[in-house]
Design an enzyme around this catalytic site. Structure first.
Site, PDB file in Angstrom:
ATOM      1  N   LYS A 245       0.889  -1.460   0.019  1.00 54.41           N
ATOM      2  CA  LYS A 245      -0.004  -0.023   0.098  1.00 54.41           C
ATOM      3  C   LYS A 245       0.760   1.219  -0.070  1.00 54.41           C
ATOM      4  CE  LYS A 245      -4.293   1.249   2.199  1.00 54.41           C
ATOM      5  NZ  LYS A 245      -5.559   0.907   2.649  1.00 54.41           N
TER       6      LYS A 245
ATOM      7  N   GLU B  35     -20.388  -4.361   8.841  1.00 56.21           N
ATOM      8  CA  GLU B  35     -21.417  -3.583   9.711  1.00 56.21           C
ATOM      9  C   GLU B  35     -22.513  -4.210  10.369  1.00 56.21           C
ATOM     10  OE1 GLU B  35     -19.980  -2.771   6.571  1.00 56.21           O
ATOM     11  OE2 GLU B  35     -19.106  -0.900   7.106  1.00 56.21           O
TER      12      GLU B  35
ATOM     13  N   ARG C 175     -26.053  -0.453   5.591  1.00 49.76           N
ATOM     14  CA  ARG C 175     -25.717  -1.903   5.440  1.00 49.76           C
ATOM     15  C   ARG C 175     -26.402  -2.719   6.433  1.00 49.76           C
ATOM     16  NH1 ARG C 175     -20.389  -4.113   2.288  1.00 49.76           N
ATOM     17  NH2 ARG C 175     -21.570  -3.012   0.443  1.00 49.76           N
TER      18      ARG C 175
HETATM   19  C1  LIG Z   1     -19.138  -1.041   3.469  1.00 49.72           C
HETATM   20  C2  LIG Z   1     -18.028  -0.079   3.730  1.00 49.72           C
HETATM   21  N1  LIG Z   1     -17.650  -0.006   5.030  1.00 49.72           N
HETATM   22  C3  LIG Z   1     -16.357   0.964   5.089  1.00 49.72           C
HETATM   23  C4  LIG Z   1     -15.801   1.392   3.902  1.00 49.72           C
HETATM   24  C5  LIG Z   1     -14.495   2.405   4.162  1.00 49.72           C
HETATM   25  N2  LIG Z   1     -13.341   2.013   3.688  1.00 49.72           N
HETATM   26  C6  LIG Z   1     -13.033   2.111   2.393  1.00 49.72           C
HETATM   27  S1  LIG Z   1     -11.610   1.514   1.992  1.00 49.72           S
HETATM   28  C7  LIG Z   1     -11.564   0.443   3.435  1.00 49.72           C
HETATM   29  C8  LIG Z   1     -10.539  -0.400   3.338  1.00 49.72           C
HETATM   30  C9  LIG Z   1     -10.315  -1.343   2.326  1.00 49.72           C
HETATM   31  O1  LIG Z   1      -9.213  -2.064   2.381  1.00 49.72           O
HETATM   32  P1  LIG Z   1      -8.929  -3.139   1.262  1.00 49.72           P
HETATM   33  O2  LIG Z   1     -10.078  -3.762   0.613  1.00 49.72           O
HETATM   34  O3  LIG Z   1      -7.968  -4.125   1.696  1.00 49.72           O
HETATM   35  O4  LIG Z   1      -8.307  -2.171   0.414  1.00 49.72           O
HETATM   36  P2  LIG Z   1      -6.929  -1.275   0.477  1.00 49.72           P
HETATM   37  O5  LIG Z   1      -7.437   0.195   0.768  1.00 49.72           O
HETATM   38  O6  LIG Z   1      -6.019  -1.886   1.491  1.00 49.72           O
HETATM   39  O7  LIG Z   1      -6.158  -0.894  -0.925  1.00 49.72           O
HETATM   40  C10 LIG Z   1     -12.637   0.811   4.146  1.00 49.72           C
HETATM   41  C11 LIG Z   1     -12.880   0.208   5.617  1.00 49.72           C
HETATM   42  C12 LIG Z   1     -16.369   1.256   2.846  1.00 49.72           C
HETATM   43  N3  LIG Z   1     -15.868   2.004   1.580  1.00 49.72           N
HETATM   44  N4  LIG Z   1     -17.553   0.404   2.574  1.00 49.72           N
END
Ligand SMILES: Cc1ncc(C[n+]2csc(CCOP(=O)(O)OP(=O)(O)O)c2C)c(N)n1
Length: 624
Positions: A281, A363, A391
């Site tokens: 990342k 969630e 959600r």
């Molecule tokens: C339903 C939902 N909950 C929380 C989020 C907030 N959110 C956006 S990106 C993320 C982390 C995602 O992690 P990953 O899929 O591993 O992607 P990375 O950012 O590590 O590339 C979160 C919690 C979201 N977009 N959707």
């Protein structure tokens, strides 16, 4: 730029040499860093997926092949490769291109996203539809390890493995969600034992187990026990193989030629495939590599010489108050669905690690988990963004409110959130919460009010929701938890008394409404202003008394007009046969709100002090 500025569509990269593709990677990274540091946005995730985006567009043929980016926050390289280079400097701006894939923005954005863990479901749906159409093109879902913690992803894997439809899932594993990823799966995935030796050993061991007689047989039992001790040798792929996916990887997600080779190899497999890709990342930008959480989402650069005074953010006030409360009350717990920083729980995590629960991007589970905890006498605070609580609506109704559990929803980012746009605005919560029995809904108009509401929710019994906006509160300081008053449920607050117009505002709209009243008063008008404090139960006594007396009512809310706070006020008037009343409402119209700064958006929807002032003036003058 030598390569990137010539790319108008993804087909153009297919003829490029590996050397040019490497140059393209560097140019894309440079552009992403430059624009994201200026406009704000999801920097670290997008930097980690540059090679992946190039390899996918190199091997597959978008738009006939569909590439679905989960969450969509890692898709900036995809945007740059699909005809949005010229517009990239408008990223996340008012009238600019979206920070997420958006179907209406490009034929290459196969699915509109912003919330996590939808890609496998959407991809499988597309794949099933392609099957019905005898269309052999590919569907690729790119999902992060954080997004893989959501139940929805497993519902989709389960269905995909059973349906045996053609689907490529790419697990983009950087061991991070926004914060370090959590959960049993995360530790399982990090056992990256992909070497040939371990693969062969695993296969041999699997064959051996299969050849042995079943339970009851001593040899089998011994083998089973040794399987336990062999557990560290089990590769992460096993979990996906159990879902009937062909598993490949993990491979280095920054090695472009390797990525291209393996994608070429798997593109013709006629059943579900999972390719596990390891990425870093923030790759290519040292500060983001060193601190991916900080650079997950960066704020727009503030204008130079901006000496605007800043007030504490609601998120911070919530975090501080919850810590103070937890010191006094050992029954207070905090729950987040993968958003400890965003919801202000970092200090709580540090100070009360045993009472802090990060459940992953889950969630639905977070809410029912809170309900369970409350049955044992604890007071869980579910700290959650308005948009993500959507959600968990059934869990809120069925698991929390039906039995009136003492669960408190600290709903951050209520209203217009700004540059993240329509997938993230918290414009619906008042509408979707209002209809649920037993739930008390509060909306603070200041930092002090938030502290009082948190204390009120702690001291009451039964479910409560406190919804507050993104950004700063309306004053420099805020009251301490100890000094805050416990509010009487369902009682509003009279700010100005007057007879020319009755302005009734909720939460974030009280401050601009007070400023509008100030302007009206300066011009000799006498507006009455009431802060509703409670969206449910409404203060019927105060609202009806003022409406009957003044007869001109302006209701202001930062929520969808359909079914929100002002709808509740209209229902109150109808149910109480209030006659000869002129009601005007300002809120978010029945369209998905667009992206832009909060300031721009509030101006657009008439939700700033000028908008409220002009509307009030019109009513005063028109309805004399
Ligand atoms: C339903 C939902 N909950 C929380 C989020 C907030 N959110 C956006 S990106 C993320 C982390 C995602 O992690 P990953 O899929 O591993 O992607 P990375 O950012 O590590 O590339 C979160 C919690 C979201 N977009 N959707």
């Amino acid at each position: 730029m030598t390569v990137l500025n010539k790319i108008n569509s993804p087909g153009q990269i297919k003829g490029l040499s590996l050397e040019s593709l490497d140059t393209l990677c560097s140019e894309i990274r440079k552009k992403i860093i430059e624009i994201t540091l200026e406009n704000g946005g999801h920097l670290a995730s997008s930097l980690g997926a540059v090679e992946l985006a190039i390899a996918l567009h190199y091997v597959f043929d978008s738009p006939s092949d569909k590439i679905i980016w989960d969450v969509g926050h890692q898709a900036y390289a995809h945007k740059l490769l699909t005809g949005r280079y010229e517009k990239f400097d408008t990223l996340r701006k008012f009238n600019g291109i979206s920070g997420f894939p958006h179907k209406s923005e490009s034929i290459h954005d196969a699915f509109t996203v912003g919330h996590s863990s939808t890609s496998v479901s959407a991809g499988l749906g597309i794949s099933a539809a392609k099957c019905l159409k005898h269309d052999k093109s590919n569907v690729i879902a790119v999902i992060g390890d954080g997004s893989m913690t959501a139940g929805m992803a497993y519902e989709a894997l389960n269905h995909a493995g059973d349906s045996k439809k053609r689907l490529i899932v790419i697990l983009n594993d950087n061991e991070m969600s926004i914060s370090p990823n959590v959960g049993a799966l995360s530790s399982f995935l990090s056992r990256k034992l992909s070497g040939k030796y371990f693969q062969e050993l695993r296969k041999e061991f699997g064959d051996l187990l299969k050849s042995l007689p079943k339970i009851g047989d001593d040899v089998y039992k011994i083998a089973k026990r040794s399987e336990e001790s062999f557990k560290t040798l089990i590769t992460p792929g096993m979990i996906f193989e159990a879902f009937n996916f062909d598993y490949f990887g993990p491979i280095d997600g920054h090695n472009l030629s390797h990525l291209i080779n393996i994608l070429n190899n798997i593109k013709n497999i006629n059943e579900p495939v999972l390719l596990h890709v390891s990425t870093k990342k923030g790759k290519g930008y040292k500060p983001a590599e060193a601190n991916p959480t900080k650079f997950h989402g960066v704020a727009p650069r503030s204008p130079e010489n901006s000496n605007k005074k800043t007030f504490p953010a609601y998120t911070k006030i919530f975090g501080k108050t919850l810590c103070d409360m937890a010191k006094e009350n050992d029954k207070v717990t905090a729950i987040t669905a993968a958003m400890p920083e965003g919801t202000g729980l970092s200090d709580f995590h540090k100070n009360f690690p045993e009472r802090f629960f990060d459940v992953g991007i889950a969630e639905q589970h977070a809410v029912t988990f809170a309900a369970g905890m409350s049955t044992e006498g604890f007071i869980p605070f579910v700290a959650i963004y308005s948009t993500f609580l959507q959600r968990a609506y059934d869990q809120l109704i069925h698991d929390v409110c039906l039995d009136s559990h003492h669960v408190i929803f600290a709903i951050d980012r209520g209203g217009l959130v700004g540059e993240d746009g329509p997938t993230h605005h918290g414009c619906f919560d008042l509408s979707y919460l209002r209809s649920v029995p037993n739930l008390v809904i509060m909306a603070p108009s200041s930092g002090d009010e938030l502290v009082s509401m948190l204390k009120t929710a702690e001291k009451m019994n039964g479910p409560a929701a406190i919804r507050y906006p993104r950004g700063e509160s309306a004053s420099e300081t805020f009251i301490s938890y100890k000094d805050a008053e416990v509010l009487e449920i369902g009682k509003s607050r009279l700010i100005y008394d007057g007879q020319d117009i009755f302005i009734l505002a909720a939460g974030s709209m009280v401050d601009p409404a007070a400023k509008a009243c100030h302007m009206l008063r300066k011009e000799g008008f006498s507006p009455c202003l009431v802060d509703a404090r409670f969206v449910k139960p409404l203060d019927g006594e105060m609202i009806i008394e003022k409406a009957v007396k003044i007869k001109k009512l302006l209701v202001v809310e930062e929520n969808a007009l359909k079914g929100g706070f002002s709808s509740a006020v209209c229902e109150l008037m109808a149910d109480n046969f209030v006659e000869n009343l002129y009601i005007k409402r300002i809120g978010i119209p029945d369209k998905f709100a667009v992206q832009g700064s909060q300031e721009e958006l509030r101006r657009k929807y008439g939700l700033d002090e000028n908008g409220i002032y002009w509307e009030a003036l019109k009513i005063i003058n028109e309805k004399k």
